[in-house]
Scaffold this active site. Sequence first.
Site, PDB file in Angstrom:
ATOM      1  N   GLU A 115       0.847  -1.200   0.000  1.00 23.47           N
ATOM      2  CA  GLU A 115       0.000   0.000   0.000  1.00 23.47           C
ATOM      3  C   GLU A 115       0.880   1.247   0.000  1.00 23.47           C
ATOM      4  O   GLU A 115       1.906   1.260   0.664  1.00 23.47           O
ATOM      5  CB  GLU A 115      -0.862   0.031   1.274  1.00 23.47           C
ATOM      6  CG  GLU A 115      -1.668  -1.221   1.502  1.00 23.47           C
ATOM      7  CD  GLU A 115      -2.357  -1.232   2.869  1.00 23.47           C
ATOM      8  OE1 GLU A 115      -2.386  -0.178   3.547  1.00 23.47           O
ATOM      9  OE2 GLU A 115      -2.848  -2.300   3.258  1.00 23.47           O
ATOM     10  N   LYS A 117       2.322   4.482   1.315  1.00 20.41           N
ATOM     11  CA  LYS A 117       2.353   5.014   2.673  1.00 20.41           C
ATOM     12  C   LYS A 117       2.004   6.488   2.595  1.00 20.41           C
ATOM     13  O   LYS A 117       2.785   7.306   2.116  1.00 20.41           O
ATOM     14  CB  LYS A 117       3.731   4.815   3.300  1.00 20.41           C
ATOM     15  CG  LYS A 117       3.781   5.270   4.746  1.00 20.41           C
ATOM     16  CD  LYS A 117       5.085   4.853   5.396  1.00 20.41           C
ATOM     17  CE  LYS A 117       5.131   5.130   6.881  1.00 20.41           C
ATOM     18  NZ  LYS A 117       4.751   6.459   7.303  1.00 20.41           N
ATOM     19  N   ASP A 119       1.438  10.237   3.466  1.00 23.20           N
ATOM     20  CA  ASP A 119       2.156  11.137   4.353  1.00 23.20           C
ATOM     21  C   ASP A 119       1.169  12.133   4.947  1.00 23.20           C
ATOM     22  O   ASP A 119       1.042  13.264   4.505  1.00 23.20           O
ATOM     23  CB  ASP A 119       3.253  11.861   3.568  1.00 23.20           C
ATOM     24  CG  ASP A 119       4.320  12.418   4.487  1.00 23.20           C
ATOM     25  OD1 ASP A 119       4.253  12.136   5.703  1.00 23.20           O
ATOM     26  OD2 ASP A 119       5.200  13.127   3.998  1.00 23.20           O
ATOM     27  N   TYR A 229      -7.075   2.471   5.980  1.00 17.92           N
ATOM     28  CA  TYR A 229      -6.121   1.383   5.743  1.00 17.92           C
ATOM     29  C   TYR A 229      -6.195   0.230   6.747  1.00 17.92           C
ATOM     30  O   TYR A 229      -5.440  -0.730   6.630  1.00 17.92           O
ATOM     31  CB  TYR A 229      -4.686   1.896   5.618  1.00 17.92           C
ATOM     32  CG  TYR A 229      -4.168   2.719   6.790  1.00 17.92           C
ATOM     33  CD1 TYR A 229      -4.061   2.187   8.062  1.00 17.92           C
ATOM     34  CD2 TYR A 229      -3.759   4.029   6.582  1.00 17.92           C
ATOM     35  CE1 TYR A 229      -3.581   2.942   9.109  1.00 17.92           C
ATOM     36  CE2 TYR A 229      -3.269   4.791   7.622  1.00 17.92           C
ATOM     37  CZ  TYR A 229      -3.184   4.245   8.892  1.00 17.92           C
ATOM     38  OH  TYR A 229      -2.720   4.992   9.919  1.00 17.92           O
ATOM     39  N   LYS A 317      10.578   2.924   3.281  1.00 15.69           N
ATOM     40  CA  LYS A 317      10.591   4.364   3.013  1.00 15.69           C
ATOM     41  C   LYS A 317      11.261   4.703   1.676  1.00 15.69           C
ATOM     42  O   LYS A 317      12.161   4.002   1.240  1.00 15.69           O
ATOM     43  CB  LYS A 317      11.342   5.098   4.148  1.00 15.69           C
ATOM     44  CG  LYS A 317      10.719   4.913   5.510  1.00 15.69           C
ATOM     45  CD  LYS A 317       9.372   5.594   5.640  1.00 15.69           C
ATOM     46  CE  LYS A 317       9.501   7.082   5.777  1.00 15.69           C
ATOM     47  NZ  LYS A 317       9.659   7.560   7.146  1.00 15.69           N
ATOM     48  N   CYS A 411      18.346  48.447   4.183  1.00 15.29           N
ATOM     49  CA  CYS A 411      18.615  47.669   2.976  1.00 15.29           C
ATOM     50  C   CYS A 411      20.096  47.291   2.929  1.00 15.29           C
ATOM     51  O   CYS A 411      20.962  48.160   3.079  1.00 15.29           O
ATOM     52  CB  CYS A 411      18.233  48.483   1.745  1.00 15.29           C
ATOM     53  SG  CYS A 411      18.717  47.673   0.210  1.00 15.29           S
ATOM     54  N   CYS A 414      21.549  49.416  -0.247  1.00 21.36           N
ATOM     55  CA  CYS A 414      21.582  50.882  -0.325  1.00 21.36           C
ATOM     56  C   CYS A 414      21.506  51.566   1.040  1.00 21.36           C
ATOM     57  O   CYS A 414      21.695  52.766   1.141  1.00 21.36           O
ATOM     58  CB  CYS A 414      20.462  51.394  -1.222  1.00 21.36           C
ATOM     59  SG  CYS A 414      18.834  51.301  -0.455  1.00 21.36           S
ATOM     60  N   CYS A 429      12.644  47.220   0.643  1.00 21.95           N
ATOM     61  CA  CYS A 429      13.402  48.442   0.510  1.00 21.95           C
ATOM     62  C   CYS A 429      12.560  49.321  -0.410  1.00 21.95           C
ATOM     63  O   CYS A 429      12.233  48.925  -1.521  1.00 21.95           O
ATOM     64  CB  CYS A 429      14.755  48.153  -0.130  1.00 21.95           C
ATOM     65  SG  CYS A 429      15.598  49.683  -0.576  1.00 21.95           S
ATOM     66  N   CYS A 434      17.411  52.316  -5.187  1.00 19.84           N
ATOM     67  CA  CYS A 434      18.280  51.268  -4.632  1.00 19.84           C
ATOM     68  C   CYS A 434      18.989  50.519  -5.761  1.00 19.84           C
ATOM     69  O   CYS A 434      18.354  50.008  -6.674  1.00 19.84           O
ATOM     70  CB  CYS A 434      17.438  50.304  -3.799  1.00 19.84           C
ATOM     71  SG  CYS A 434      18.331  48.835  -3.300  1.00 19.84           S
TER      72      CYS A 434
HETATM   73  S1  IVH Z   1      -0.887   0.565   8.751  1.00 20.15           S
HETATM   74  C1  IVH Z   1      -0.612  -1.416  12.674  1.00 20.15           C
HETATM   75  N1  IVH Z   1      -1.043   1.504   6.313  1.00 20.15           N
HETATM   76  O1  IVH Z   1       2.276   5.251   8.817  1.00 20.15           O
HETATM   77  C2  IVH Z   1      -0.553  -0.803  11.341  1.00 20.15           C
HETATM   78  N2  IVH Z   1      -0.140   2.891   8.007  1.00 20.15           N
HETATM   79  O2  IVH Z   1       4.718   4.789  10.379  1.00 20.15           O
HETATM   80  C3  IVH Z   1      -0.394   0.638  11.420  1.00 20.15           C
HETATM   81  N3  IVH Z   1       0.484   5.111   7.259  1.00 20.15           N
HETATM   82  O3  IVH Z   1       0.870   5.713  11.968  1.00 20.15           O
HETATM   83  C4  IVH Z   1      -0.528   1.412  10.248  1.00 20.15           C
HETATM   84  N4  IVH Z   1      -0.102   4.852   5.168  1.00 20.15           N
HETATM   85  O4  IVH Z   1      -0.175   6.967  10.025  1.00 20.15           O
HETATM   86  C5  IVH Z   1      -0.665   1.737   7.579  1.00 20.15           C
HETATM   87  N5  IVH Z   1      -1.253   2.231   4.146  1.00 20.15           N
HETATM   88  C6  IVH Z   1      -0.894   2.464   5.395  1.00 20.15           C
HETATM   89  C7  IVH Z   1      -0.365   3.689   5.806  1.00 20.15           C
HETATM   90  C8  IVH Z   1       0.013   3.861   7.124  1.00 20.15           C
HETATM   91  C9  IVH Z   1       0.391   5.679   6.061  1.00 20.15           C
HETATM   92  C10 IVH Z   1       1.043   5.779   8.455  1.00 20.15           C
HETATM   93  C11 IVH Z   1       0.184   5.661   9.676  1.00 20.15           C
HETATM   94  C12 IVH Z   1       1.070   5.105  10.743  1.00 20.15           C
HETATM   95  C13 IVH Z   1       2.414   5.390  10.195  1.00 20.15           C
HETATM   96  C14 IVH Z   1       3.427   4.414  10.739  1.00 20.15           C
END
Ligand code: IVH
Length: 669
Positions: A115, A117, A119, A229, A317, A411, A414, A429, A434
């Site tokens: 999935e 991740k 942000d 999620y 990551k 400034c 000048c 300024c 200037c």
């Molecule tokens: S699962 C027990 N799925 O990542 C499972 N987390 O570093 C917990 N996050 O606090 C999370 N996308 O805020 C899961 N597809 C995803 C996610 C996800 C983002 C975040 C979430 C969690 C953090 C952990």
Amino acid sequence: MVPDDIREQARKLREELNYHNYRYYVLDDPVIADVEYDRLFRRLLELEERYPELVTPDSPTRRVGGKPLDRFEEVRHISPMLSLDNIFDRAELKEFDEKLRRYLKSDEHPTYIAEPKMDGLAVELVYEQGVFVLGSTRGDGLIGENITPQLKTVRDIPLRLHEDGMDVPGQLVVRGEVYMDKDGFAQLNRRREAAGESLFANPRNAAAGSLRQLDPRVTAERGLRFFVYAVADIDAVPCGRQSELFPWLLKLGFAVNPHIKLCHGLVEVEQRYDHLLEIREKLSYEIDGMVVKVDDFHLQKRLGNTARAPRWAVAWKFPAVQATTRIIGVDFQVGRTGAVTPVALLEPVRVEGVVVQRATLHNRDEIERKDLRIGDTVLIQRAGDVIPEVIKPVVEQRTGKEKPIVFPKNCPVCGHPLVRPHGEAVIRCVNPHCPAQRLQSLIHFVGKSGVDIEGLGKKAVEQLMEKGLVHDIPDFFRLKKEDLALLDGWGEKSAENVIQAIAKARRMPLARFLGALGIRYVGEVTAQLLAAHFATLTDIMAAKKEDFLNVEGIGEQAAGSLEDYFSDPSTKAMIKELLAEGVTILPPSDGEKPLAGRIFLFTGTLASMGRNEAKQIVKELGGQVVSGLSNRVTDLVAGEKAGSKLKKAKERGIRILREKEFLEMLGRA
Ligand code: IVH
């Protein structure tokens, strides 16, 4: 008492509106027009206003935000909201998989689900009998904050589940990520900048700041989004695996990320990672990695959790576009309009293969908000080809020897006292003479958005000013070949070419001349409008603010700025000199639209508007828009992540407009 038929009407409206909301936000596939939605919405609002008893917790009218809270109440999570362990490369993925198999005493690789991740921020949502009743932040994982009214404003969080014919537990607890998309973030920061407010460093901070607003009406304006999620209790749902959970949650009305994929074996997991990394920039929201989870719930249960994180999932990551380095000094740059921008001088550091030594600090508010000091170790970020930014100081690494960043009172070029106009974040300024502003103005005058004198770039103008050959615009027209040939790096030939280019520029259309002057709020388009309206420079010089306001498309700010500029005696003197040097300002041809004769090509994404909107504006102004690169193209508008078209256009010498320049041309920046 509310009459039965009214009660029924309200129920139907709620149901319809919630359904259309789902079509629009979750499925991205609306079935009615926006105006129709608005009509239904207003009708429900009217009913609720007349009969306040009709307001239910799942009413779509709640999405605009209720009254402000005094403080956030605490909420204990049903089960701990865990974090995830991070991995950074393929070797660590292998280790994760091996460890997991040792734990399961299995030779077989489990099926994984990959999935994006997100942000953003983790939240928990509690549904009782299908109605959203309680929402909270993660907090310390055990106890979070009650932000139910704030979460109700998030359009893709269902206020009532679509339970028809589905097996839904009386209490359902789901978890997911609240985020702000890139467009929403750019818009928010633009609004804040215009209002002189401090800017958010990234969409994640903006989402966090928007969610933790005691006044949910503020949250409602921020356009937050949500992807689900997880569920808190896998035993409570009629699904045996994560890959069954998602379609089930989607049917209930939750938004599910469309880039989730089942992976058989580690090779597929790796391929998926590469794929997400590739599409990352194109997504409308930010992701910072990929979450790999064991798909089967039985296996998940057997693996269990450590105190911190599940054993059955890991976050892989993405490589950082951020890095840490040290601020060794601050430079204050003066722009064409006098705006003073602080720029951090950094110990050189590589980010995404590029050495970064300077990063913008935006303005004084930003420095104060981030509490940055000279000597601080800082987190910096570079995204695409935008200017690197300082995100925050690493406070833990302070030694006590850091020095405050002192904004100059005068400034740096000048010495004129700096001012901060009311309601603006920038410090300026305001000395019209200037040298720094003058240098930038001169660079603009001869540059591509100005009269476009080939061979006179930034460097050349700097040299000319340094040598005392050019102080003001008319000086360009007094230059002699002998003067130029003596400059460092110049020869007979280049001097000759520039002299010829200057001679050619002696006859210039009125609009081009006006745009080249670099008057604040007057871009190319405004310049064209002025030229078409007034036709002669004499009339423009005699015009008052009201006269400028009479020109369609010219607003308060531009009109004021024009009056200031042309009433200044030094402007009058400068123009007189120009004319004395034989410069001829040509009147516009009849009825010509500002961008007539120009052919535009767009590439990359614009932060401030959609591409269709941008195309529309160009067309309305008489420009033509094409989709492929050819020799006919006169202007390439390059947004972020512009690809091969930008490279090719550069090679062909086509005029490149970055977003800022495009907006300036339209008089919008
Ligand atoms: S699962 C027990 N799925 O990542 C499972 N987390 O570093 C917990 N996050 O606090 C999370 N996308 O805020 C899961 N597809 C995803 C996610 C996800 C983002 C975040 C979430 C969690 C953090 C952990």
